[in-house]
Scaffold this active site. Structure first.
Site, PDB file in Angstrom:
ATOM      1  N   ASP A 121       0.828  -1.077  -0.032  1.00 45.05           N
ATOM      2  CA  ASP A 121       0.086   0.115  -0.001  1.00 45.05           C
ATOM      3  C   ASP A 121       0.950   1.245  -0.009  1.00 45.05           C
ATOM      4  O   ASP A 121       1.971   0.977   0.400  1.00 45.05           O
ATOM      5  CB  ASP A 121      -1.016   0.139   1.260  1.00 45.05           C
TER       6      ASP A 121
ATOM      7  N   ASP B 154      -7.665  -7.568   1.790  1.00 45.87           N
ATOM      8  CA  ASP B 154      -6.736  -7.377   2.961  1.00 45.87           C
ATOM      9  C   ASP B 154      -7.653  -6.999   3.959  1.00 45.87           C
ATOM     10  O   ASP B 154      -8.369  -6.194   4.159  1.00 45.87           O
ATOM     11  CB  ASP B 154      -5.411  -6.614   2.599  1.00 45.87           C
TER      12      ASP B 154
ATOM     13  N   CYS C 190     -12.735 -27.647  11.486  1.00 47.20           N
ATOM     14  CA  CYS C 190     -11.465 -26.956  10.954  1.00 47.20           C
ATOM     15  C   CYS C 190     -10.417 -28.009  10.731  1.00 47.20           C
ATOM     16  O   CYS C 190     -10.344 -28.678  12.058  1.00 47.20           O
ATOM     17  CB  CYS C 190     -11.048 -25.686  11.571  1.00 47.20           C
TER      18      CYS C 190
ATOM     19  N   CYS D 182      -7.021 -27.255  10.492  1.00 44.25           N
ATOM     20  CA  CYS D 182      -5.880 -26.305  10.652  1.00 44.25           C
ATOM     21  C   CYS D 182      -4.810 -27.068  11.617  1.00 44.25           C
ATOM     22  O   CYS D 182      -5.517 -27.817  12.511  1.00 44.25           O
ATOM     23  CB  CYS D 182      -5.935 -24.952  10.857  1.00 44.25           C
TER      24      CYS D 182
ATOM     25  N   CYS E  20      -6.204 -26.633  15.147  1.00 46.31           N
ATOM     26  CA  CYS E  20      -7.434 -27.148  15.555  1.00 46.31           C
ATOM     27  C   CYS E  20      -7.103 -28.574  15.665  1.00 46.31           C
ATOM     28  O   CYS E  20      -7.832 -29.364  16.317  1.00 46.31           O
ATOM     29  CB  CYS E  20      -8.340 -26.914  14.472  1.00 46.31           C
TER      30      CYS E  20
ATOM     31  N   HIS F 279      -5.154 -19.784  13.201  1.00 46.17           N
ATOM     32  CA  HIS F 279      -6.155 -20.183  12.876  1.00 46.17           C
ATOM     33  C   HIS F 279      -7.104 -19.440  11.879  1.00 46.17           C
ATOM     34  O   HIS F 279      -7.865 -19.455  11.140  1.00 46.17           O
ATOM     35  CB  HIS F 279      -6.806 -20.605  14.147  1.00 46.17           C
TER      36      HIS F 279
END
Lengths: 374, 374
Positions: A95, A268, A306, A308, A311, A337
């Protein structure tokens, strides 16, 4: 430019304006719609680069304003650019600092030439112009640089918004003129607050300048959701379907999916990472704060649906304990997460756009996250 | 016990009292001399379990006192013990809380039966006895539990030290009587401050009780280094060579290598992790603080001779930037590097004990770290 940057739509949703595209950059191919984790100060807070790779992030965002002030552009350039400095060899979007100059710096003095301001870190005085911001972003060596713009707050009078919009158009032209790095794509930013006439003015002017992609700025700054969606619908009419569109600063799960349905490709947001540090996590059943007393004995994962790393390995009770004990691992696990959730949601959007079931994903997000967004 | 815990010397240094051993536990084999990263609150600060595995840590330390107070033993037991609760399936040693009760808690009331104290967290009142501490450690399910002892500060009168030593001996007997978990090895702790007679008294009493291993406590609490080494020499004479010896709380690189030369096998220390969070890192040339101004443009790694993940991927300038910007990744990278340094130093000790070059490692550490230890 064609060699370094390319955007190609590979599937369109038969029911909405959503599409899947392949965007190639000097640091790899990104499938859109995509969520970009925010690495303001050359680090995605609490994450190491290899973890972002494990999560499947293909592009992250960083901030020219912050890096210009600290550690300074010289050392980053000496390190071979931001990729080398921070040890991340996938794509980076920077940015320009337009938003930060207007939200963080003090004692601003804005003219058509640029902005004089005091650093939020040490009070030192600086003057940024479209040309100097381009020089900063070229030194950083990001794959995608954003034009320097004047980002407005909400609410704002139409007169003030018009002045900022005209300045943004003028600065976009100056940015384009001074930008010279062939391996960096320069995106224009469309401002105009919630005023359709100004959005149209800015959009048409920037489309005429033929940028390889467009940021949609000045949204998610407090305006009603309906107004944001109206602007996105107008943008969808104005902007060429053959170029990527980036809704700046937006990343609530529902907002992201709604915007995808209106033809937006890139997102974003600091919230998935910032909220994580406060113990607030995204789950398939909505938001959950792990600091809550009733999770003290809860041995289930943050989100039972989940898959991931967090998890699969840790319980709510353990993560709650880490938060209460002030442990760094608490921030790490919740950030991991939440980023997984956002990146997975973007993957799910791409998958369902291709197989025609995207409206079901949209309905699901409205049901689960609908109460929290306005 | 033999089935669950075993210690076997596999090599001895021909020049010093150092030895290499293989220690087997229900959660894997540990080669000694070893450094145990400290995970006081069920997390090694700033590290995730998989990273500790990547670093080659085979055993970590945690604290019964802290976990008893927060989150409480019940939830940890419900999670299948500390291994399950924190997601670490290699070995764990738990300290009993003796040191913590005497360093952290307030309003202590010590009797021969136990200690009444107020929690350093919320002021709640608690009474710990040798039997109740054994129950806590058995619930935590660590591979090695430490006896409940009375840890003395320095300086201390011989009279006070004698009282604490006698109590430590009595408590060791009570701990041994009430400890019943067959898959957990109970180590005795030898106290006696810097008084050879008391150390001998305690050492001989605990050797008679035939523990599977011995902690050497009450050192590195401010006494001159020479006194610590004198105690270790005495311990080497008293303790059976066939049992592991653990020098509690010691982990400066030079202290560790000096103690290895005197026959010690196991070490733990918070300094590598705590100092890391302040930007202080261990290198092959001594300590380095990455916050120093002159590292602003230094693109070399923390330690050019180090091959850890951090040194292979990041520069001093980048890590300095992260520290100055208050980023979590700063603590993470410095902790990672420092733990790598300590674990690598222990590996190097094992390697050189086997090949006969250990005295050279000792000389090297004296040269590099000798100025910093006293």
């Amino acid at each position: 430019m064609k060699d370094f940057f390319n955007y190609e739509v590979i599937a369109e949703c038969p029911h909405t304006r959503a599409r899947v595209a392949r965007m190639s950059t000097p640091h790899g191919i990104i499938e859109t719609p995509c969520f970009m984790p925010v690495g303001t100060q050359a680090t995605v807070k609490a994450m190491a680069p290899f973890e972002l790779e494990m999560l499947g992030a293909r592009i992250i965002l960083s901030n020219a304003y912050h890096l210009y002030l600290r550690p300074g552009v010289d050392i980053i350039e000496k390190a071979g650019g931001l990729h080398g400095f921070m040890g991340w060899d996938r794509a980076i979007l920077t940015d320009s600092g337009g938003f930060q100059v207007f939200s963080l710096a003090s004692l601003r003095n804005v003219s058509d030439d640029g902005v004089e301001f005091q650093s939020h870190l040490d009070g030192s005085r600086h003057f940024l112009t479209p040309a100097s911001v381009m020089a900063v972003e070229e030194s950083l060596g990001s794959d995608i640089a954003m034009c320097f713009d004047e980002c407005t707050s909400y609410p704002i009078s139409e007169e003030d918004a018009r002045r900022a919009t005209l300045r943004t158009i003028r600065w976009a032209m100056l940015c384009k003129q001074s930008h010279s790095r062939p391996d960096q794509a320069l995106f224009g930013i469309i401002q105009g607050s919630v005023f359709p006439e100004l959005r149209r003015l800015c959009g048409e002017a920037l489309v005429d300048m033929d940028f390889p992609g467009y940021g949609i700025g000045g949204l998610a700054v407090g305006e009603p959701k309906r107004m944001m969606y109206d602007v996105l619908e107008l943008m969808d009419q104005l902007l060429p379907r053959s170029k990527p569109r980036y809704l700046m600063g937006v990343g609530h799960p529902l907002d992201m999916v709604e915007a995808i349905a209106l033809g937006v490709d890139m997102f974003d947001c600091v919230l998935p990472t910032r909220n994580a540090r406060n113990g607030s996590v995204l789950t398939s059943r909505g938001m959950l704060n792990v600091r809550r007393q009733e999770l003290k004995d809860d041995l289930s994962p943050l989100d039972p649906k989940c898959n991931c790393y967090v998890c699969k390995n840790f319980s709510r009770a353990y993560i709650r304990h880490l938060h209460k004990a002030g442990e760094i691992l608490a921030s790490r696990l919740c950030t991991w997460h939440n980023l997984h959730f956002m990146l997975e949601l973007a993957r799910e959007a791409r998958r369902t756009i291709v197989d025609g079931s995207f409206p079901r994903l949209l309905e699901y997000c409205r049901k689960v996250f609908g109460d929290e967004t306005d």
